[in-house]
Design an enzyme around this catalytic site. Structure first.
Site, short mmCIF file in Angstrom:
data_model
loop_
_atom_site.label_atom_id
_atom_site.label_comp_id
_atom_site.label_asym_id
_atom_site.label_seq_id
_atom_site.Cartn_x
_atom_site.Cartn_y
_atom_site.Cartn_z
N GLY A 71 0.47 -1.18 0.14
CA GLY A 71 -0.28 -0.01 0.26
C GLY A 71 0.90 1.34 -0.03
O GLY A 71 1.05 1.98 -0.49
N SER A 72 1.98 1.41 0.43
CA SER A 72 2.35 1.91 1.27
C SER A 72 3.39 2.30 -0.69
O SER A 72 3.23 4.10 -1.21
CB SER A 72 4.51 2.49 1.77
OG SER A 72 3.74 1.78 3.42
N ASN A 151 -7.39 4.12 9.09
CA ASN A 151 -6.30 2.98 10.14
C ASN A 151 -6.62 2.72 10.99
O ASN A 151 -6.41 2.11 12.14
CB ASN A 151 -5.59 2.75 9.90
CG ASN A 151 -4.63 4.23 9.41
OD1 ASN A 151 -5.03 4.96 8.65
ND2 ASN A 151 -3.38 4.23 10.14
N HIS A 201 -2.47 -8.00 2.22
CA HIS A 201 -2.36 -8.02 3.75
C HIS A 201 -3.30 -8.40 4.40
O HIS A 201 -3.66 -8.30 5.93
CB HIS A 201 -0.58 -8.07 3.97
CG HIS A 201 -0.29 -6.54 4.86
ND1 HIS A 201 -0.40 -6.77 5.80
CD2 HIS A 201 -0.08 -5.66 3.81
CE1 HIS A 201 0.06 -4.95 6.10
NE2 HIS A 201 -0.50 -4.74 4.90
N CYS A 325 6.47 5.28 18.38
CA CYS A 325 7.30 5.24 19.30
C CYS A 325 8.68 5.62 18.17
O CYS A 325 8.63 5.04 17.83
CB CYS A 325 7.56 3.87 20.20
SG CYS A 325 9.38 3.83 20.75
N1 PLP Z 1 -2.66 3.29 4.39
C1 PLP Z 1 -3.19 2.48 5.10
C2 PLP Z 1 -4.81 3.67 5.56
C3 PLP Z 1 -2.83 1.51 6.13
O1 PLP Z 1 -3.64 1.32 7.18
C4 PLP Z 1 -1.68 1.24 5.28
C5 PLP Z 1 -0.91 -0.07 6.14
O2 PLP Z 1 -1.44 -0.54 8.01
C6 PLP Z 1 -0.96 1.93 4.67
C7 PLP Z 1 -1.20 2.90 3.64
C8 PLP Z 1 0.44 0.88 3.86
O3 PLP Z 1 -0.10 -0.07 3.08
P1 PLP Z 1 1.25 -1.32 3.67
O4 PLP Z 1 1.18 -1.79 5.24
O5 PLP Z 1 1.11 -2.55 2.78
O6 PLP Z 1 2.61 -0.24 3.13
#
Ligand code: PLP
Length: 379
Positions: A71-72, A151, A201, A325
Site C-alpha cells: 500500500g505504501s 486505519n 495483507h 515510538c
Molecule cells: N494506508 C493505510 C490506510 C494503511 O492502514 C496502511 C497500513 O497499515 C498503509 C497505507 C500501508 O500499507 P502497507 O503496509 O501495505 O505498505
C-alpha cells in the site's frame, strides 16, 4: 498460551485458499513473465487474468491496474507520479490530517519540491467536511487525496461526494483504500475515483503485494526505472505468487462481504456495549455509524496505552494503540489529536480490530481482560 488476535487492521493471516492458490507459483510455475518460452508466457497470461479480475471487481479498465509491492508503494507512486507529471497544471494538493504516514510523509516530500499541501482537519467524529474541502480548492489544485477508511478510528469518508466535487472542478481524486477493501465494495467509476491504493495483507492475502489503480486519463510518472513491466510504469519482475494470492483474497472478500461485515459488526458492537457497561471513564473515538464494521477505538482515561497493550500481550491478546515510538519517545496518535482528543487522553487509546477467526468467547475474554487490567492500572 492461546493467542487471541484483535489487530486485523495491522495485518491478517493468509487464507488457506489463498495460500493454496499461490504455492504452485513458487516452485512449479516459476517462469519469468517477460520470458519468451512457454513457462514464462504462461505466467504472463496468469497475470493478465488476475488484472482482468481485479479490474472487474473495481469496475475499471484492465490497463488501469498496476501491481506494486504494498500500500505504501501505491501511495508513493500515485502521489509523486501524479504531482510530478502535472506540475504544469498546478502545484496544490488537498489531503487530510488523518492520513496514513505513507501519504503524509509523501506530501512532506512533495513540499520540498515546491508543492503546496492543504491538510484538512476532520470534524470531531473523524469525518471530513466536504464543504471545507470545496472551499480549499484553488485554480492550482491538481490532486485531492482522502483516505477511504481510517486505519486507527475506522471512520469512512464521504468518498462519493468528494468524487463529485473533484469531477466538478476537473481535479484528480485519489483514495487510499488500504483499510476499506475487503470490507467495503468499491466501484471506481460510480464513485468518480481516479486512483486507488490497495494492500493484500489487510484482507487475508500475502504481505508485500499491492495494487495501484490509476485512471487511464491521468498522466503520471513512473517511479521505478529499469525493465518494461507494468506497461513501462513500474520496473521489476512481477511477483507472480503475490499477484495470484492478492486476486484470490480479493475474490473471497467480495463473495463474503455481507456475511463478513455482519459477523464483525456483531462482535464489535457487543465489545463496545460491554466495555461501556463495565468500564467507567472511557471515550469512544470516531463516528459510530460511518465506520468499519470491525473497528473499535477507545480511550481509557488515566491508563497508559502502552502498558495496557503490554498487559494484554501477557494474556495472549494482540491489539494496538495509535501511539508511535520514535527515538524512545511515545507520541500520541496524530489521528486522535486531529479529531481534538487531548494529548493525555490520546495516549490511553486502544484499537481493537476484529476479523474472521474471532469468536464471541474470545471477545468475552478480551472484555474481561480489559476490565481487569484497566482497573489494576488505574489503581
Ligand atoms: N494506508 C493505510 C490506510 C494503511 O492502514 C496502511 C497500513 O497499515 C498503509 C497505507 C500501508 O500499507 P502497507 O503496509 O501495505 O505498505
Amino acid at each position: 498460551m492461546k493467542i487471541r488476535y484483535f489487530d486485523h487492521s495491522a495485518t491478517t493471516a493468509v487464507d488457506d485458499r489463498v495460500l493454496e492458490a499461490m504455492i504452485p507459483y513458487f516452485s512449479e510455475n516459476y517462469g519469468n513473465p517477460s520470458s519468451v518460452y512457454g513457462i514464462g508466457k504462461d505466467n504472463k497470461e496468469v497475470i493478465n487474468i488476475c488484472r482482468m479480475k481485479i479490474a472487474s471487481m473495481l469496475n475499471c479498465k484492465v490497463n488501469e491496474i498496476y501491481f506494486t509491492s504494498c500500500g505504501s508503494e501505491s501511495d508513493n507512486l500515485i502521489l509523486k507520479g501524479i504531482a510530478f507529471a502535472n506540475k504544469n497544471k498546478g502545484n496544490h494538493i488537498i489531503t487530510t490530517k488523518i492520513e496514513h504516514p505513507a501519504i503524509l510523509d509523501t506530501c512532506k516530500f512533495l513540499e520540498k519540491f515546491g508543492y503546496r499541501i492543504t491538510y484538512l482537519t476532520p470534524k470531531s467524529n473523524g469525518i471530513i467536511d466536504v464543504n471545507e474541502l470545496e472551499k480549499n480548492i484553488t485554480k492550482n489544485t491538481i490532486l485531492i487525496s482522502v483516505m477511504y477508511a481510517n486505519n486507527e478510528i475506522g471512520t469512512i469518508q464521504p468518498i462519493r461526494e468528494i468524487g463529485e466535487i473533484a469531477k466538478k472542478y476537473g481535479i484528480f481524486f485519489h483514495t487510499d483504500a488500504v483499510q476499506a477493501i475487503g470490507n467495503i465494495k468499491i466501484n471506481v467509476r460510480e464513485e468518480n475515483i481516479g486512483a486507488i491504493s490497495l494492500s493484500a495483507h489487510k484482507f487475508y492475502g500475502p504481505k508485500g503485494m499491492g495494487v495501484a489503480y490509476i485512471n487511464e486519463n491521468i498522466p503520471f510518472w513512473r517511479m521505478q526505472d529499469g525493465g518494461h513491466q507494468e506497461r513501462n510504469k513500474r520496473a521489476g519482475t512481477e511477483n507472480v505468487p503475490g499477484i495470484v494470492g492478492l486476486t484470490k483474497a480479493m475474490e473471497i472478500a467480495e463473495e463474503n462481504l455481507i456475511e463478513y461485515n455482519r459477523k464483525l459488526k456483531t462482535l464489535r458492537d457487543f465489545y463496545i456495549s460491554e466495555i461501556r457497561k463495565r468500564v467507567p471513564y472511557i471515550r469512544i473515538n470516531g463516528d459510530l455509524e460511518n465506520r468499519l464494521s470491525g473497528n473499535a477505538n477507545i480511550c481509557f482515561n488515566g491508563v497508559d496505552g502502552s502498558k495496557l497493550l503490554a498487559e494484554l500481550d501477557q494474556k495472549g491478546i494482540c491489539a494496538s494503540s495509535g501511539s508511535a515510538c520514535s527515538a524512545g519517545l511515545i507520541t500520541p496518535s496524530h489521528v486522535l489529536l486531529a479529531i481534538g482528543v487531548p494529548n493525555k487522553i490520546a495516549s490511553s487509546s486502544l484499537r481493537v480490530s476484529f476479523g474472521k477467526e474471532n469468536t464471541l468467547e474470545d471477545t468475552e475474554f478480551l472484555i474481561e481482560s480489559i476490565e481487569e487490567i484497566v482497573m489494576k492500572l488505574r489503581n
